[in-house]
Design an enzyme around this catalytic site. Structure first.
Site, PDB file in Angstrom:
ATOM      1  N   GLY A  17       0.824  -1.203   0.000  1.00 59.63           N
ATOM      2  CA  GLY A  17       0.000   0.000   0.000  1.00 59.63           C
ATOM      3  C   GLY A  17       0.855   1.249   0.000  1.00 59.63           C
ATOM      4  O   GLY A  17       1.800   1.373   0.796  1.00 59.63           O
ATOM      5  N   GLY A  19      -0.652   4.511  -0.088  1.00 58.72           N
ATOM      6  CA  GLY A  19      -1.465   5.679   0.262  1.00 58.72           C
ATOM      7  C   GLY A  19      -0.777   6.401   1.412  1.00 58.72           C
ATOM      8  O   GLY A  19       0.402   6.177   1.701  1.00 58.72           O
ATOM      9  N   GLY A  20      -1.524   7.252   2.100  1.00 60.72           N
ATOM     10  CA  GLY A  20      -0.927   8.044   3.170  1.00 60.72           C
ATOM     11  C   GLY A  20      -0.245   7.202   4.231  1.00 60.72           C
ATOM     12  O   GLY A  20       0.877   7.502   4.661  1.00 60.72           O
ATOM     13  N   PHE A 122     -14.705  21.520  12.333  1.00 61.60           N
ATOM     14  CA  PHE A 122     -15.199  20.331  11.640  1.00 61.60           C
ATOM     15  C   PHE A 122     -16.097  19.565  12.595  1.00 61.60           C
ATOM     16  O   PHE A 122     -15.833  19.551  13.801  1.00 61.60           O
ATOM     17  CB  PHE A 122     -14.010  19.455  11.203  1.00 61.60           C
ATOM     18  CG  PHE A 122     -14.204  18.820   9.863  1.00 61.60           C
ATOM     19  CD1 PHE A 122     -13.724  19.435   8.716  1.00 61.60           C
ATOM     20  CD2 PHE A 122     -14.870  17.604   9.742  1.00 61.60           C
ATOM     21  CE1 PHE A 122     -13.910  18.864   7.472  1.00 61.60           C
ATOM     22  CE2 PHE A 122     -15.060  17.026   8.504  1.00 61.60           C
ATOM     23  CZ  PHE A 122     -14.581  17.648   7.360  1.00 61.60           C
ATOM     24  N   ASP A 224      -8.366  -5.660  -0.015  1.00 62.86           N
ATOM     25  CA  ASP A 224      -7.414  -6.755  -0.234  1.00 62.86           C
ATOM     26  C   ASP A 224      -6.663  -7.135   1.043  1.00 62.86           C
ATOM     27  O   ASP A 224      -6.427  -8.311   1.311  1.00 62.86           O
ATOM     28  CB  ASP A 224      -6.392  -6.380  -1.312  1.00 62.86           C
ATOM     29  CG  ASP A 224      -7.047  -6.133  -2.668  1.00 62.86           C
ATOM     30  OD1 ASP A 224      -8.277  -6.285  -2.772  1.00 62.86           O
ATOM     31  OD2 ASP A 224      -6.321  -5.783  -3.622  1.00 62.86           O
ATOM     32  N   GLN A 243     -19.289   3.812   8.201  1.00 64.85           N
ATOM     33  CA  GLN A 243     -19.897   5.133   8.205  1.00 64.85           C
ATOM     34  C   GLN A 243     -20.553   5.412   6.847  1.00 64.85           C
ATOM     35  O   GLN A 243     -19.933   5.187   5.808  1.00 64.85           O
ATOM     36  CB  GLN A 243     -18.828   6.186   8.478  1.00 64.85           C
ATOM     37  CG  GLN A 243     -19.388   7.579   8.664  1.00 64.85           C
ATOM     38  CD  GLN A 243     -18.312   8.522   9.188  1.00 64.85           C
ATOM     39  OE1 GLN A 243     -17.392   8.891   8.467  1.00 64.85           O
ATOM     40  NE2 GLN A 243     -18.402   8.897  10.445  1.00 64.85           N
ATOM     41  N   HIS A 245     -22.480   8.270   4.351  1.00 65.23           N
ATOM     42  CA  HIS A 245     -22.683   9.686   4.091  1.00 65.23           C
ATOM     43  C   HIS A 245     -24.084   9.839   3.514  1.00 65.23           C
ATOM     44  O   HIS A 245     -24.461   9.079   2.634  1.00 65.23           O
ATOM     45  CB  HIS A 245     -21.629  10.182   3.097  1.00 65.23           C
ATOM     46  CG  HIS A 245     -21.523  11.666   3.052  1.00 65.23           C
ATOM     47  ND1 HIS A 245     -22.495  12.447   2.469  1.00 65.23           N
ATOM     48  CD2 HIS A 245     -20.586  12.512   3.537  1.00 65.23           C
ATOM     49  CE1 HIS A 245     -22.144  13.714   2.604  1.00 65.23           C
ATOM     50  NE2 HIS A 245     -21.000  13.791   3.247  1.00 65.23           N
ATOM     51  N   LEU A 255     -19.900  11.644  -4.044  1.00 63.20           N
ATOM     52  CA  LEU A 255     -20.263  12.424  -2.859  1.00 63.20           C
ATOM     53  C   LEU A 255     -20.762  13.831  -3.201  1.00 63.20           C
ATOM     54  O   LEU A 255     -20.137  14.543  -3.979  1.00 63.20           O
ATOM     55  CB  LEU A 255     -19.007  12.530  -1.995  1.00 63.20           C
ATOM     56  CG  LEU A 255     -19.179  13.045  -0.597  1.00 63.20           C
ATOM     57  CD1 LEU A 255     -19.670  11.915   0.284  1.00 63.20           C
ATOM     58  CD2 LEU A 255     -17.848  13.551  -0.064  1.00 63.20           C
ATOM     59  N   THR A 257     -21.302  17.178  -1.153  1.00 63.47           N
ATOM     60  CA  THR A 257     -20.878  17.623   0.173  1.00 63.47           C
ATOM     61  C   THR A 257     -22.046  18.189   0.996  1.00 63.47           C
ATOM     62  O   THR A 257     -23.051  18.648   0.456  1.00 63.47           O
ATOM     63  CB  THR A 257     -19.779  18.708   0.134  1.00 63.47           C
ATOM     64  OG1 THR A 257     -20.369  19.959   0.419  1.00 63.47           O
ATOM     65  CG2 THR A 257     -19.102  18.784  -1.174  1.00 63.47           C
ATOM     66  N   GLU A 258     -21.824  18.172   2.324  1.00 68.64           N
ATOM     67  CA  GLU A 258     -22.796  18.744   3.253  1.00 68.64           C
ATOM     68  C   GLU A 258     -23.057  20.212   2.950  1.00 68.64           C
ATOM     69  O   GLU A 258     -24.108  20.751   3.276  1.00 68.64           O
ATOM     70  CB  GLU A 258     -22.244  18.631   4.685  1.00 68.64           C
ATOM     71  CG  GLU A 258     -22.887  17.563   5.504  1.00 68.64           C
ATOM     72  CD  GLU A 258     -21.910  16.459   5.893  1.00 68.64           C
ATOM     73  OE1 GLU A 258     -20.705  16.603   5.658  1.00 68.64           O
ATOM     74  OE2 GLU A 258     -22.384  15.442   6.419  1.00 68.64           O
ATOM     75  N   ARG A 289     -25.137  13.526  10.300  1.00 67.02           N
ATOM     76  CA  ARG A 289     -25.114  12.562   9.204  1.00 67.02           C
ATOM     77  C   ARG A 289     -25.973  11.336   9.455  1.00 67.02           C
ATOM     78  O   ARG A 289     -26.734  10.915   8.582  1.00 67.02           O
ATOM     79  CB  ARG A 289     -23.681  12.076   8.975  1.00 67.02           C
ATOM     80  CG  ARG A 289     -22.848  13.015   8.164  1.00 67.02           C
ATOM     81  CD  ARG A 289     -21.490  12.406   7.883  1.00 67.02           C
ATOM     82  NE  ARG A 289     -20.639  13.417   7.247  1.00 67.02           N
ATOM     83  CZ  ARG A 289     -19.367  13.229   6.925  1.00 67.02           C
ATOM     84  NH1 ARG A 289     -18.789  12.069   7.189  1.00 67.02           N
ATOM     85  NH2 ARG A 289     -18.680  14.182   6.351  1.00 67.02           N
ATOM     86  N   HIS A 356     -19.140   5.129   3.159  1.00 65.75           N
ATOM     87  CA  HIS A 356     -18.065   6.116   3.070  1.00 65.75           C
ATOM     88  C   HIS A 356     -16.758   5.653   3.720  1.00 65.75           C
ATOM     89  O   HIS A 356     -15.684   5.866   3.175  1.00 65.75           O
ATOM     90  CB  HIS A 356     -18.558   7.391   3.748  1.00 65.75           C
ATOM     91  CG  HIS A 356     -17.687   8.588   3.536  1.00 65.75           C
ATOM     92  ND1 HIS A 356     -17.245   8.972   2.296  1.00 65.75           N
ATOM     93  CD2 HIS A 356     -17.180   9.492   4.423  1.00 65.75           C
ATOM     94  CE1 HIS A 356     -16.490  10.062   2.413  1.00 65.75           C
ATOM     95  NE2 HIS A 356     -16.436  10.387   3.685  1.00 65.75           N
ATOM     96  N   GLU A 386      -6.673   2.865   7.016  1.00 66.17           N
ATOM     97  CA  GLU A 386      -8.067   2.420   7.049  1.00 66.17           C
ATOM     98  C   GLU A 386      -8.186   0.900   7.164  1.00 66.17           C
ATOM     99  O   GLU A 386      -9.180   0.393   7.701  1.00 66.17           O
ATOM    100  CB  GLU A 386      -8.826   2.934   5.814  1.00 66.17           C
ATOM    101  CG  GLU A 386     -10.331   2.829   5.968  1.00 66.17           C
ATOM    102  CD  GLU A 386     -11.124   3.601   4.921  1.00 66.17           C
ATOM    103  OE1 GLU A 386     -10.616   4.604   4.379  1.00 66.17           O
ATOM    104  OE2 GLU A 386     -12.262   3.193   4.649  1.00 66.17           O
ATOM    105  N   ARG A 397     -16.368   7.242  13.186  1.00 63.71           N
ATOM    106  CA  ARG A 397     -15.181   8.076  13.028  1.00 63.71           C
ATOM    107  C   ARG A 397     -15.554   9.549  12.956  1.00 63.71           C
ATOM    108  O   ARG A 397     -16.552   9.914  12.347  1.00 63.71           O
ATOM    109  CB  ARG A 397     -14.476   7.695  11.727  1.00 63.71           C
ATOM    110  CG  ARG A 397     -13.361   8.625  11.318  1.00 63.71           C
ATOM    111  CD  ARG A 397     -12.891   8.363   9.895  1.00 63.71           C
ATOM    112  NE  ARG A 397     -13.855   8.804   8.904  1.00 63.71           N
ATOM    113  CZ  ARG A 397     -13.604   9.735   7.958  1.00 63.71           C
ATOM    114  NH1 ARG A 397     -12.417  10.284   7.880  1.00 63.71           N
ATOM    115  NH2 ARG A 397     -14.533  10.079   7.099  1.00 63.71           N
ATOM    116  N   SER A 402      -9.196  10.496  10.153  1.00 65.02           N
ATOM    117  CA  SER A 402      -8.612   9.401   9.387  1.00 65.02           C
ATOM    118  C   SER A 402      -7.246   9.783   8.831  1.00 65.02           C
ATOM    119  O   SER A 402      -6.278   9.024   8.939  1.00 65.02           O
ATOM    120  CB  SER A 402      -9.547   8.990   8.255  1.00 65.02           C
ATOM    121  OG  SER A 402      -8.877   8.106   7.415  1.00 65.02           O
ATOM    122  N   LEU A 403      -7.137  10.958   8.245  1.00 66.99           N
ATOM    123  CA  LEU A 403      -5.821  11.370   7.752  1.00 66.99           C
ATOM    124  C   LEU A 403      -4.827  11.427   8.914  1.00 66.99           C
ATOM    125  O   LEU A 403      -3.647  11.107   8.753  1.00 66.99           O
ATOM    126  CB  LEU A 403      -5.906  12.735   7.050  1.00 66.99           C
ATOM    127  CG  LEU A 403      -6.634  12.764   5.696  1.00 66.99           C
ATOM    128  CD1 LEU A 403      -6.542  14.158   5.078  1.00 66.99           C
ATOM    129  CD2 LEU A 403      -6.066  11.737   4.721  1.00 66.99           C
TER     130      LEU A 403
END
Ligand SMILES: Cc1cc2nc3c(=O)[nH]c(=O)nc-3n(C[C@H](O)[C@H](O)[C@H](O)COP(=O)(O)OP(=O)(O)OC[C@H]3O[C@@H](n4cnc5c(N)ncnc54)[C@H](O)[C@@H]3O)c2cc1C
Lengths: 594, 84
Positions: A17, A19-20, A122, A224, A243, A245, A255, A257-258, A289, A356, A386, A397, A402-403
């Site tokens: 992986g 990603g971040g 947030f 995976d 979760q 959305h 998505l 957005t709100e 939400r 989401h 994740e 969450r 998450s980030l």
């Protein structure tokens, strides 16, 4: 193909992986001098972390007073007390450090006039233990994930991390003692199957949102890492918690957005009624939400959905001034035209609650070490992001956490590997005889299957079943039926057939292999959800309603515990929630209300 | 690389992207429109598909201009794709 025909590549560490979380872990390892391989199904900066726009949380206190302890409180409360308080304290305390580090890696955060990192409020993030909203989210315009991934990638290039791009890891290698010795992977360009033999293996494979028919997740999120772990005998934790959305475009999932409801957007049913007035007389369309999502599903279930199948509701902004829409919501207009075929200036947008984020995953401690059901670390195995369940998100969450999770646990898992390698806790062990047998048998089965099931159709059937039986609002009978259905679908997955048998760039094979992972996640989710007879966070059951004894349907006496699903026999066990933080006092159970 | 391999690689790069929007759009384009493109347009599409999502999205939503006229033709076709 037999074991002897598989080539073996040796590394100190392999990360699956990019990603971040994977890239953050890789920085620790490469800069720590370990020979590190990072495998990814796509080029690193195409990982799904790019999609994150909102921001990353840290109690920097740049715009107003803030404290990690307040952040910790919000996260525990957000998790509906299912999060482990040691891991949550660890994450919230580390947040300022990892965010400032990211800044030093070159992340172009938005700034205040004095040149500090700009912070905005947030949902769910409050000051002084839940008193009032606080500015805690750090962002780089609406491209936070993208900017973060680029900063981390550049740092890895500098540190000479070795990337294996367009490689798909297929299975974990474990020996008889249970120690993890690396992974078996497939190179898409050649079709070659290779063993990556390592002292330490980190999973950072992201989420599995594609188990649902309606999902905001990109196609790559097929779980995976979860599939590989489950097949290797690792239990999956808290998989019933997903979760949703409220406003994904019906059908496409994209998505909305709100912010659209913030600008005055209204939800309507087939009677053209503004139904949120009945469910949340004060907040109406701007309720939280989960409240909005459940109201939408109730409308649909009671026959007031729209369209030929009565399976969505409408998000209406036709009453807004077109100039406002063009000015404030141009991206949304574009998305609606492209993915719903509707210009929202003229007609309302069809929307449904959409999957989401996955709260559960591979059980780890706050050091990023994977832990077995007895709490003992699995030697040589680590996970972050994740795919992992530390567990900081518990049953729900908070946005921007998450980030943060990627940065904190990406780093801590990397540090754990360095420590375990240095101390000799993990070292290269011989690969056991027949280490690739199960994988090769799976590939061989797929290559030789005749008269089997179609991959696309089976995946769709799986996704529809999850959406219908285990969605945002859960019903006892539907769950029971859903479990039976998923067991049937599992049989179809075991006999998928592909027409293309070639080696090189065989995407049909890769998609069939992804489906092997989706089914494990889907089954874990349904079985865990059916068993949990309470409502908590994102898991809401019709037969566990709000009562004075069990506010919000939460039943702490019987269900304040983590679920562990084991693939073998599809069996469940439970483990206690860690209520003891590292240094501060426990945050005692309380009703979650905002 | 033969035609099947070339198309499959392109399919992977069109449907395993960072953003769902792009998976849907490029995937649909590849199935329906790509086979009808002239060779120069097909080449232009491959260049577009190799871009990152946050480079490509501004071209599609018109907030950035295409440098090259053939690319602009393909982007116009992409913009017209309605995902069902
Ligand atoms: C639309 C959207 C908006 C969001 N916004 C926010 C936000 O504002 N703030 C926030 O905190 N969170 C947000 N989230 C959640 C957050 O973006 C994700 O949870 C997070 O980015 C996941 O990062 P990761 O490193 O775990 O995995 P990913 O970034 O998904 O990376 C997974 C990596 O694993 C690789 N991989 C997977 N399987 C294999 C395999 N078999 N073999 C080889 N490689 C493999 C992939 O190629 C990829 O490189 C959002 C999510 C979505 C969907």
């Amino acid at each position: 193909m037999s074991n002897s025909s598989i080539s073996v590549r040796k590394f100190d560490a392999v990360i699956v992986g990019a990603g971040g979380s994977g890239l953050r872990a890789a920085i620790q390892l490469s800069e720590g001098g370990l020979k590190t391989a990072v495998l990814s199904k796509v080029f690193p900066t195409r990982s799904h972390t790019v999609a994150a726009q909102g921001g990353v949380s840290a109690s920097l206190g740049n715009s107003e007073e803030d404290h990690w302890h307040w952040h910790m409180y919000d996260t525990v409360k957000g998790s509906d007390w299912l999060g482990d308080q040691d891991a949550i304290e660890y994450m919230c305390r580390k947040a300022p450090e990892v965010v400032v580090e990211l800044e030093h890696f070159g992340m172009p955060f938005d700034r205040t006039d004095e040149g500090k990192i700009y912070q905005r409020p947030f949902g769910g993030h409050m000051s002084n233990f839940g008193e009032k909203p606080v500015r805690r989210a750090c962002a780089a315009a609406d491209r936070t994930g993208h900017a973060m991934l680029h900063a981390l990638y550049q740092r890895n290039v500098r540190a000479n991390t070795q990337f294996f791009v367009e490689w798909m890891a297929l299975d974990l290698i474990r020996d008889e003692s249970g120690q993890v010795l690396g992974v078996i992977a497939l190179e898409m360009e050649t079709g070659e199957v290779v063993a990556f033999h390592a002292k330490a293996t980190i999973f950072a494979t992201g989420g599995a949102g594609r188990i649902y028919y309606s999902s905001t997740n990109a196609f790559i999120n097929t779980g995976d890492g979860l599939g590989m772990a489950a097949r290797a005998g690792i239990a999956l934790e808290d998989m019933e918690f997903w979760q949703f959305h409220p406003t994904g475009v019906a059908g496409a999932g994209v998505l909305i957005t709100e912010g659209v409801r913030g600008e005055g957007g209204i939800l309507r049913n087939s009677d053209n009624e503004r139904f949120m007035e009945r469910y949340a007389p004060n907040a109406k369309d701007l309720a939280s939400r989960d409240v909005v999502s459940r109201a939408m599903v109730t409308e649909i279930n009671e026959g007031r959905g729209c369209g030929p199948n009565k399976d969505f509701v409408l998000l209406d902004i036709t009453h807004l001034d077109p100039a406002t829409i063009m000015k404030r919501l141009p991206g949304i207009r574009e998305i609606s035209i492209q993915f719903a075929g509707i210009d929202p200036i003229q007609a309302p947008i069809p929307v449904v609650p959409t999957c989401h984020y996955q709260m559960g995953g591979i059980p780890t401690n706050f050091k990023g070490q994977v832990v077995a059901a007895d709490g003992v670390p699995v030697k040589g195995f680590y996970a972050a992001g994740e795919v992992a369940c530390a567990s900081v998100h518990g049953a729900n969450r908070l946005g921007t956490n998450s980030l943060l999770d990627l940065l904190v646990f990406g780093k801590s898992s990397g540090d754990s590997v360095i420590e375990d390698v240095a101390s000799g806790e993990v070292m290269h062990q011989d690969l056991p005889a027949g280490f690739a047998d199960r994988t090769l048998a799976r590939l061989n089965r797929l290559n030789t299957q005749t008269g089997g099931s179609n991959v696309n159709e089976t995946r769709l059937e799986l996704q529809r079943t999850m959406q219908k039986h285990c969605g945002v609002f859960r019903f006892k009978d539907m769950l029971v039926e859903g479990v039976a259905k998923i067991v049937e679908i599992e049989k179809e997955v075991a006999r998928t057939e592909i027409k293309d048998k070639s080696q090189v760039w065989n995407t049909a094979r890769v998609e069939a292999l992804e489906l092997d992972n989706l089914i494990e996640v889907a089954k874990a989710t349904l079985v865990s959800a059916e068993a949990r007879k309470e409502s908590r966070g994102a898991h809401v059951r019709d037969d566990a309603p709000d009562t004075p004894e069990n506010p919000n349907g939460r039943d702490d006496a019987n269900w304040h515990k983590h679920t562990l699903w084991q693939r073998e026999g599809s069996s469940l066990s439970y483990k206690p929630v860690t209520m003891t933080p590292l240094t501060v006092e426990s945050i005692a159970l309380k009703t979650r209300s905002y | 690389m033969d035609e099947r391999e070339r198309i499959n690689r392109l399919r992977w790069r069109c449907t395993r992207r960072a953003m769902l929007e792009m998976d849907l759009l490029l995937g649909e384009f590849l199935e329906r429109i790509f086979p009808t493109l002239a060779p120069a347009q097909a080449e232009a599409f491959i260049v577009l598909a190799d871009m990152e999502d946050l480079e490509l999205w501004p071209l599609i939503n018109g907030s950035r201009e295409c440098a090259d006229p053939v690319q602009a033709e393909v982007v116009a076709l992409l913009r017209d794709v309605r995902v069902k």
